[in-house]
Design a protein around this motif. Structure first.
Motif, PDB file in Angstrom:
ATOM      1  N   ASP A 124     -15.895  37.872 -57.718  1.00 20.62           N
ATOM      2  CA  ASP A 124     -14.837  36.914 -58.033  1.00 20.62           C
ATOM      3  C   ASP A 124     -13.996  37.359 -59.226  1.00 20.62           C
ATOM      4  O   ASP A 124     -13.228  36.578 -59.778  1.00 20.62           O
ATOM      5  CB  ASP A 124     -15.425  35.535 -58.320  1.00 20.62           C
ATOM      6  N   ARG A 150      -5.913  44.579 -53.136  1.00 25.84           N
ATOM      7  CA  ARG A 150      -5.516  43.300 -52.526  1.00 25.84           C
ATOM      8  C   ARG A 150      -6.461  42.177 -52.955  1.00 25.84           C
ATOM      9  O   ARG A 150      -6.037  41.046 -53.188  1.00 25.84           O
ATOM     10  CB  ARG A 150      -5.503  43.402 -50.997  1.00 25.84           C
ATOM     11  N   ASN A 151      -7.744  42.501 -53.046  1.00 24.79           N
ATOM     12  CA  ASN A 151      -8.696  41.492 -53.521  1.00 24.79           C
ATOM     13  C   ASN A 151      -8.365  41.084 -54.954  1.00 24.79           C
ATOM     14  O   ASN A 151      -8.380  39.891 -55.297  1.00 24.79           O
ATOM     15  CB  ASN A 151     -10.132  42.020 -53.445  1.00 24.79           C
ATOM     16  N   ALA A 154      -5.338  38.845 -54.908  1.00 18.86           N
ATOM     17  CA  ALA A 154      -5.626  37.510 -54.378  1.00 18.86           C
ATOM     18  C   ALA A 154      -6.263  36.635 -55.453  1.00 18.86           C
ATOM     19  O   ALA A 154      -5.881  35.477 -55.644  1.00 18.86           O
ATOM     20  CB  ALA A 154      -6.540  37.611 -53.153  1.00 18.86           C
ATOM     21  N   ILE A 155      -7.223  37.211 -56.162  1.00 19.81           N
ATOM     22  CA  ILE A 155      -7.929  36.438 -57.196  1.00 19.81           C
ATOM     23  C   ILE A 155      -6.995  36.145 -58.364  1.00 19.81           C
ATOM     24  O   ILE A 155      -6.908  35.001 -58.841  1.00 19.81           O
ATOM     25  CB  ILE A 155      -9.172  37.209 -57.671  1.00 19.81           C
ATOM     26  N   ARG A 158      -4.341  33.471 -57.643  1.00 29.46           N
ATOM     27  CA  ARG A 158      -4.828  32.080 -57.731  1.00 29.46           C
ATOM     28  C   ARG A 158      -4.864  31.634 -59.187  1.00 29.46           C
ATOM     29  O   ARG A 158      -4.494  30.501 -59.507  1.00 29.46           O
ATOM     30  CB  ARG A 158      -6.243  31.982 -57.161  1.00 29.46           C
TER      31      ARG A 158
ATOM     32  N   ARG B  75     -10.899  45.193 -42.087  1.00 25.44           N
ATOM     33  CA  ARG B  75     -11.001  43.821 -41.586  1.00 25.44           C
ATOM     34  C   ARG B  75     -11.225  43.807 -40.069  1.00 25.44           C
ATOM     35  O   ARG B  75     -10.489  43.157 -39.313  1.00 25.44           O
ATOM     36  CB  ARG B  75      -9.751  43.011 -41.938  1.00 25.44           C
ATOM     37  N   SER B  92     -10.621  38.317 -44.751  1.00 22.16           N
ATOM     38  CA  SER B  92     -10.472  39.204 -45.895  1.00 22.16           C
ATOM     39  C   SER B  92     -11.806  39.425 -46.605  1.00 22.16           C
ATOM     40  O   SER B  92     -12.546  38.469 -46.835  1.00 22.16           O
ATOM     41  CB  SER B  92      -9.459  38.551 -46.839  1.00 22.16           C
ATOM     42  N   MET B 110     -13.781  36.701 -49.557  1.00 20.14           N
ATOM     43  CA  MET B 110     -12.547  36.280 -50.220  1.00 20.14           C
ATOM     44  C   MET B 110     -12.021  34.977 -49.633  1.00 20.14           C
ATOM     45  O   MET B 110     -11.496  34.131 -50.336  1.00 20.14           O
ATOM     46  CB  MET B 110     -11.507  37.391 -50.096  1.00 20.14           C
ATOM     47  N   ARG B 131     -16.564  30.853 -51.558  1.00 13.93           N
ATOM     48  CA  ARG B 131     -16.218  32.252 -51.779  1.00 13.93           C
ATOM     49  C   ARG B 131     -17.233  32.948 -52.662  1.00 13.93           C
ATOM     50  O   ARG B 131     -17.899  32.311 -53.479  1.00 13.93           O
ATOM     51  CB  ARG B 131     -14.840  32.332 -52.433  1.00 13.93           C
ATOM     52  N   PHE B 132     -17.308  34.259 -52.466  1.00 17.89           N
ATOM     53  CA  PHE B 132     -18.013  35.167 -53.379  1.00 17.89           C
ATOM     54  C   PHE B 132     -19.535  35.083 -53.310  1.00 17.89           C
ATOM     55  O   PHE B 132     -20.201  35.253 -54.338  1.00 17.89           O
ATOM     56  CB  PHE B 132     -17.535  34.973 -54.836  1.00 17.89           C
ATOM     57  N   ARG B 149     -22.904  33.465 -59.048  1.00 17.20           N
ATOM     58  CA  ARG B 149     -22.258  32.864 -60.218  1.00 17.20           C
ATOM     59  C   ARG B 149     -22.900  31.510 -60.522  1.00 17.20           C
ATOM     60  O   ARG B 149     -23.227  31.192 -61.656  1.00 17.20           O
ATOM     61  CB  ARG B 149     -20.769  32.692 -59.953  1.00 17.20           C
TER      62      ARG B 149
END
Lengths: 486, 297
Positions: A124, A150-151, A154-155, A158, B75, B92, B110, B131-132, B149
């Motif tokens: 993340d 790209r990841n 994206a993060i 946001r 992907r 993704s 993602m 996510r994650f 997390r």
């Protein structure tokens, strides 16, 4: 150092495109000081990677690898320490830096394995993905680099949407730049679009405070290692603009290319890559010379710049560069190389090597100048009588004859059998006898002053038919056959 | 159940590759995420065949006579069966593919989604799960995702395809396996590697439709005492877990130490061992050395 800047530093460092040597030296000193006083292992590892990149840009690869190895040691030690004290964010970050150090050392499998390990814990984190992307880009894995970038985008996007500060928006643009770099070999169209978006974004209102800060500090130098928003902004503005310009050039869109380079120079007037690019795009020879002179003052050892300038010098011929600066001395040496004046070129380069003993670029040029000269093309002429020899042909012959052992017995016989014809400018005769002169910029002399039948005393430019006997210093020794008015 | 790694002695393992073995032990696939290739081996005949797959094959599983390869950076989910290869698009940063029965499950890290596919790669259902996550396992009733997390397991009902339960576990949990398949006496357990607290936690699975974890787990977690939660302490922080037959193994990636994780004990069985060299056989663990498998446990 703010931790936010560390990955930005690294990414921009890996794509450095030639900053001033003065900036290099200043930056190296700053990084070395940082390493000496910094306690944070991550910051120290990043600084060593930046130093390695600076060395690599100067073609000092042994030093570069030493720095990357130090970065790896520090990051690996911190991994173990963070892991044993259960600080997993630190562990993952240190793992990502170790991955990047492995990548810089060309250790593909280790780099990939540690990238994957880092994102197990911190998938993340935009910074972690950015480091992943950097490592993959260094290894030439462009598709993997693009995906990781790209990841990160994206993060970070946001985060920027939730809190649209200049800092967050700058981060998004930095990661976009990483994506564009990865896309350069995959999808040029998308790379252009991404870079154009970055350049446009950096001109928007949220970055006004940063631009004012830059102007207030009069800080226009672009560093590989950035310490704050202003430095990161400048570095990104510079890199994105240069990349965009290059892509437009490759597509033949020269108008947009010039505009991109002009935008770079608007914020940093002495950028060597932008100046070299404008030289390339100039139609006017004098304007090209001026831009190249400025580019060499900014970075005299850039191999890309050197290659370009040699092509230009080969076509445009010599010009007086002076020898007051390193840039001028480099240009002079390159002109000598291009005009086949190897002995003079070698001397000029040896003098430079004395001042810059660790510079691999100069060392490579010295080796080139010391290589045995190629057999002159003119010796292969089918027609061996009255050969119209150009200045360049005669230079090649001088170089060839000056090199002991280059001339074979067969070549000597061939040369002896050949006659040549050129327009020569004679030095004023003494008692109607001509001793020598020049063909273009090539000096020649006869074994002894020679009188010719006819009245030529009042003329200086005459057609001379001759044989080549040898060389005397940097002059040709000729056996005259006849002269005639041109 | 997570099934891992390599059995065959027929070929050399590329540096950095991972291996997946079929449930019947007759096929193995060597996945090279860096080279974007898969080598499929028939462990009975020794025949091998190499396939180029889309970018970064990061996870794979055998099901319904085919090999399914998840290519994260492209992907794509690809099915390889004999001479036929088909691919579909996935979300993704899709990182895990698991199979149970005639269904496949793909997790997009993602997007935070879990997607169900049929064996011919037709999309059946998608649900948002978070996510994650760092791991995904499935049994015949639930899918389990682990979020490091928050150090939390999320359970998704495969009937309703919705999140039905959550359980905080440990401090920084990163890997999980399913132990002890459900039977008449027990719903089985989930084992979770928590390197931060140097423990492997075990949580009872629930056979109730109301939740995925034994309700007693919650009481146990609150310190009220329960047989539904337990842990073993590991000498160093185990961050990877494997299941081989009826045995569980743990691995510490920083010290390269391999442990056998028993019900109440942890026993070191190897040190200075690279995880990529480890092979899981139906009987236990072996290590790949000089193109041979050497028993470890």
């Amino acid at each position: 150092m703010k931790s936010r800047f560390v990955p930005a530093i690294l990414f921009l460092a890996t794509t450095a495109l030639g900053q001033t040597r003065l900036a290099d030296d200043f930056e190296r000193a700053a990084l070395e000081k940082q390493i000496a006083r910094e306690r944070d292992p991550i910051a120290r590892a990043a600084a060593h990677i930046n130093l390695g990149d600076l060395d690599a840009n100067r073609a000092e690869m042994t030093s570069a690898r030493r720095e990357f190895r130090k970065a790896l040691e520090i990051a690996s030690r911190h991994r173990r320490s963070a892991r044993s004290s259960s600080h997993f964010t630190d562990y993952a970050t240190a793992t990502a830096y170790a991955a990047l150090a492995h990548a810089k050392l060309g250790e593909r499998v280790e780099a990939f394995a540690l990238c994957e390990e880092a994102v197990r814990y911190l998938s993340d984190s935009a910074k972690t993905w950015n480091l992943y992307s950097s490592a993959m880009l260094v290894l030439g894995e462009h598709a993997k680099a693009a995906s990781a970038a790209r990841n990160a985008i994206a993060i970070a996007s946001r985060e920027a949407a939730e809190s649209p500060t200049a800092g967050h928006l700058l981060d998004v643009n930095i990661y976009q730049y990483a994506l564009a770099s990865a896309l350069m070999k995959l999808d040029g169209d998308e790379a252009v679009a991404v870079l154009a978006r970055i350049v446009d974004s950096l001109a928007t209102d949220p970055f006004d405070p940063i631009r004012r800060e830059i102007a207030r500090r009069e800080a226009f130098e672009v560093f590989t290692s950035t310490r704050n928003d202003a430095d990161a902004f400048l570095a990104l503005h510079n890199r994105a603009g240069l990349r965009l310009g290059k892509l437009y050039e490759e597509r033949g869109d020269f108008g947009r290319a010039r505009a991109a380079y002009d935008r770079v120079l608007a914020l940093r007037s002495d950028d060597p890559s932008a100046l070299a690019a404008l030289a390339r795009l100039s139609a006017n020879v004098e304007e090209k010379r001026r831009h190249y002179a400025d580019a060499f003052e900014a970075n005299p050892f850039s191999m890309d710049l050197i290659r370009e300038y040699r092509r230009f010098a080969g076509d445009a011929g010599d010009a007086d560069t002076g020898t007051a600066t390193v840039g001028a001395r480099m240009r002079r040496a390159l002109q000598l190389l291009e005009s086949n004046r190897r002995n003079e070129a070698r001397q000029a380069l040896v003098d430079l090597a004395r001042d810059f003993p660790r510079n691999a670029t100069i060392a490579a040029l010295v080796r080139e100048a010391e290589r045995a000269p190629a057999r002159p093309a003119i010796l292969a002429s089918v027609n061996r009588q009255g050969i119209e020899a150009s200045e360049s042909d005669l230079r090649a012959v001088i170089e060839f004859l000056s090199d002991e052992g280059a001339l074979s017995a067969a070549d000597r016989l061939t040369l002896d059998a050949m006659t040549f014809s050129s327009i020569a400018e004679f030095a004023p005769p003494q008692d109607n006898a001509f001793a020598g002169g020049s063909i273009g910029n090539i000096r020649f002399r006869f074994q002894q002053p020679t009188k010719f039948r006819g009245d030529f005393a009042s003329s200086s430019n005459l057609r001379l038919d001759y044989r080549i006997l040898g060389v005397a210093g940097d002059a040709l020794l000729l056996d005259p056959i006849r002269v005639a008015r041109p | 159940m997570k099934r891992i790694l390599l059995i065959a002695t027929f070929f050399a393992l590329p540096l950095g590759a991972d291996v997946v073995v079929s449930a019947d032990g007759q096929k193995a696939a060597v996945i090279d995420a860096l080279a974007d290739s898969v080598v499929l081996t028939d462990l009975v005949s020794g025949q091998t065949r190499r396939y180029e797959v889309p970018e970064t094959p990061i996870s794979a599983t055998f099901a319904e006579g085919a090999l399914y390869v998840l290519s994260r950076d492209a992907r794509k989910l690809t099915r390889i069966r004999h001479d036929e290869t088909i691919s579909v698009d996935v979300g993704s940063d899709s990182t895990f593919v698991r199979a149970i029965g005639n269904r496949l499950y793909v997790y997009s890290r993602m997007d935070g989604t879990l997607t169900e596919y049929s064996p011919d790669l037709r999309l059946q259902r998608t649900t948002v799960v978070g996510r994650f996550a760092s791991d995904l396992e499935v049994d015949d009733r639930h899918a389990y995702l682990l979020f490091p997390r928050a150090s939390e397991i999320v359970a998704i009902s495969l009937d309703t395809f919705a999140v039905i339960d959550r359980a905080a576990v440990g401090a920084t949990s990163v890997d999980l396996i399913l132990e002890r398949e459900p039977n008449a006496l027990s719903a089985g357990t989930v084992a979770v590697a928590d390197p931060s607290s140097k423990r492997v936690w075990r949580i009872a699975r629930s056979d109730s439709t109301a939740g995925a974890f034994g309700r007693a787990f919650l009481r146990g977690f609150l310190g009220l005492g329960s047989s539904a939660v337990s842990s073993v302490i590991t000498p160093t922080g185990v961050d990877r877990l494997w299941r081989a037959g009826a045995k569980s193994f743990g691995y510490d990636s920083t010290t390269h130490t391999l442990y056998r994780i028993e019900r109440k004990n942890v026993r070191q069985i190897a040190e200075d061992i690279d995880a990529r060299d480890i092979a899981v056989t139906p009987d236990g663990l072996a290590v790949w050395r000089d193109d041979r498998l050497v028993d470890l446990d």
